[in-house]
Design a protein around this motif. Structure first.
Motif, short mmCIF file in Angstrom:
data_model
loop_
_atom_site.label_atom_id
_atom_site.label_comp_id
_atom_site.label_asym_id
_atom_site.label_seq_id
_atom_site.Cartn_x
_atom_site.Cartn_y
_atom_site.Cartn_z
N ALA A 2 37.28 31.54 52.92
CA ALA A 2 36.12 30.76 52.47
C ALA A 2 35.71 31.14 51.05
N ASP A 3 35.16 30.15 50.34
CA ASP A 3 34.69 30.41 48.97
C ASP A 3 33.63 31.51 48.93
N GLU A 4 32.89 31.68 50.03
CA GLU A 4 31.81 32.67 50.07
C GLU A 4 32.31 34.09 50.27
N GLU A 5 33.60 34.25 50.57
CA GLU A 5 34.15 35.59 50.81
C GLU A 5 33.97 36.46 49.57
N THR A 6 33.38 37.64 49.78
CA THR A 6 33.21 38.60 48.69
C THR A 6 34.50 39.38 48.52
N LEU A 7 34.93 39.52 47.26
CA LEU A 7 36.10 40.30 46.91
C LEU A 7 35.63 41.50 46.10
N TYR A 8 36.00 42.68 46.55
CA TYR A 8 35.63 43.91 45.85
C TYR A 8 36.80 44.40 45.00
N ARG A 9 36.46 44.97 43.87
CA ARG A 9 37.46 45.53 42.97
C ARG A 9 36.88 46.82 42.39
N HIS A 10 37.69 47.87 42.34
CA HIS A 10 37.20 49.11 41.75
C HIS A 10 37.34 49.05 40.23
N LEU A 11 36.46 49.77 39.57
CA LEU A 11 36.37 49.75 38.12
C LEU A 11 36.56 51.17 37.59
N HIS A 12 37.69 51.39 36.91
CA HIS A 12 37.99 52.70 36.34
C HIS A 12 36.94 53.02 35.26
N PRO A 13 36.51 54.27 35.15
CA PRO A 13 35.49 54.62 34.15
C PRO A 13 35.87 54.22 32.72
N THR A 14 37.15 54.22 32.38
CA THR A 14 37.54 53.85 31.02
C THR A 14 37.43 52.34 30.78
N HIS A 15 37.19 51.58 31.83
CA HIS A 15 37.01 50.12 31.68
C HIS A 15 35.54 49.74 31.55
N TRP A 16 34.68 50.74 31.42
CA TRP A 16 33.25 50.55 31.20
C TRP A 16 32.97 51.07 29.80
N VAL A 17 32.89 50.15 28.83
CA VAL A 17 32.88 50.54 27.42
C VAL A 17 31.58 50.14 26.73
N ARG A 18 31.30 50.84 25.65
CA ARG A 18 30.11 50.51 24.86
C ARG A 18 30.30 49.18 24.16
N ASP A 19 29.28 48.35 24.24
CA ASP A 19 29.27 47.06 23.55
C ASP A 19 28.54 47.26 22.24
#
Length: 133
Positions: A2-19
Motif C-alpha cells: 500500500a502507498d501508506e506503508e512506511t519505509l524506514y532507512r538508516h542514516l549514516h552520521p556522515t550523511h548528515w551535513v552542515r548546510d
C-alpha cells in the motif's frame, strides 16, 4: 504494498551535513548512493517489522546512526517502484525492500529527484550522532 506503508532507512552520521545556506544540518546527497552490488535503495517495511515484533530503531547497524522514513506512495510519486527484497544477510532482512527506478535501477537523475523528494517528505525519527566540529 500500500502507498501508506512506511519505509524506514538508516542514516549514516556522515550523511548528515552542515548546510552552508542555513547554518543548520541536512541530509547529504550521499544518502541516496547505492551500495556496490545493489540495484536500488535499501529500506525496511514497517508492517513486516511490526509483524515480527521489531522496532524501527532495531534496523540501525550502529547506535550513532539516524533513522528516517518515507512512504511507499512518496517513492511511487517520484516514478519509483518498491519491491520486496528479503535475504539472509541480517536477521531483520525479512522486511527488506528496495526502492527502484521504472526500468529496475535508479539512474543518477532519478536518485537526484528521489533525494529531493526525500528531503521534502522525510520524517526524521532519530538524528544521527555527530562529533562536534
Amino acid at each position: 504494498m500500500a502507498d501508506e506503508e512506511t519505509l524506514y532507512r538508516h542514516l549514516h552520521p556522515t550523511h548528515w551535513v552542515r548546510d552552508e545556506g542555513t547554518g543548520g544540518y541536512r541530509v547529504s546527497s550521499a544518502f541516496m548512493s547505492i551500495e556496490a552490488g545493489q540495484d536500488g535503495l535499501s529500506s525496511y517495511a514497517e508492517s513486516l517489522l511490526k509483524e515480527h515484533g521489531v522496532r524501527p530503531d532495531e534496523i540501525l547497524p550502529e547506535p550513532e546512526y539516524g533513522l528516517v522514513s518515507i512512504t511507499a506512495g512518496q517513492a511511487r510519486s517520484e516514478s519509483c517502484g518498491v519491491v520486496f527484497d528479503p535475504n539472509d544477510e541480517l536477521p531483520i532482512n525479512f522486511a527488506h525492500m528496495l526502492v527502484k527506478g521504472p526500468n529496475g535501477v535508479l539512474s543518477r537523475g532519478q536518485r537526484r529527484k528521489l533525494s529531493g523528494a526525500l528531503t521534502r517528505h522525510l520524517a526524521m525519527l532519530k538524528l544521527p550522532e555527530r562529533d562536534p566540529e
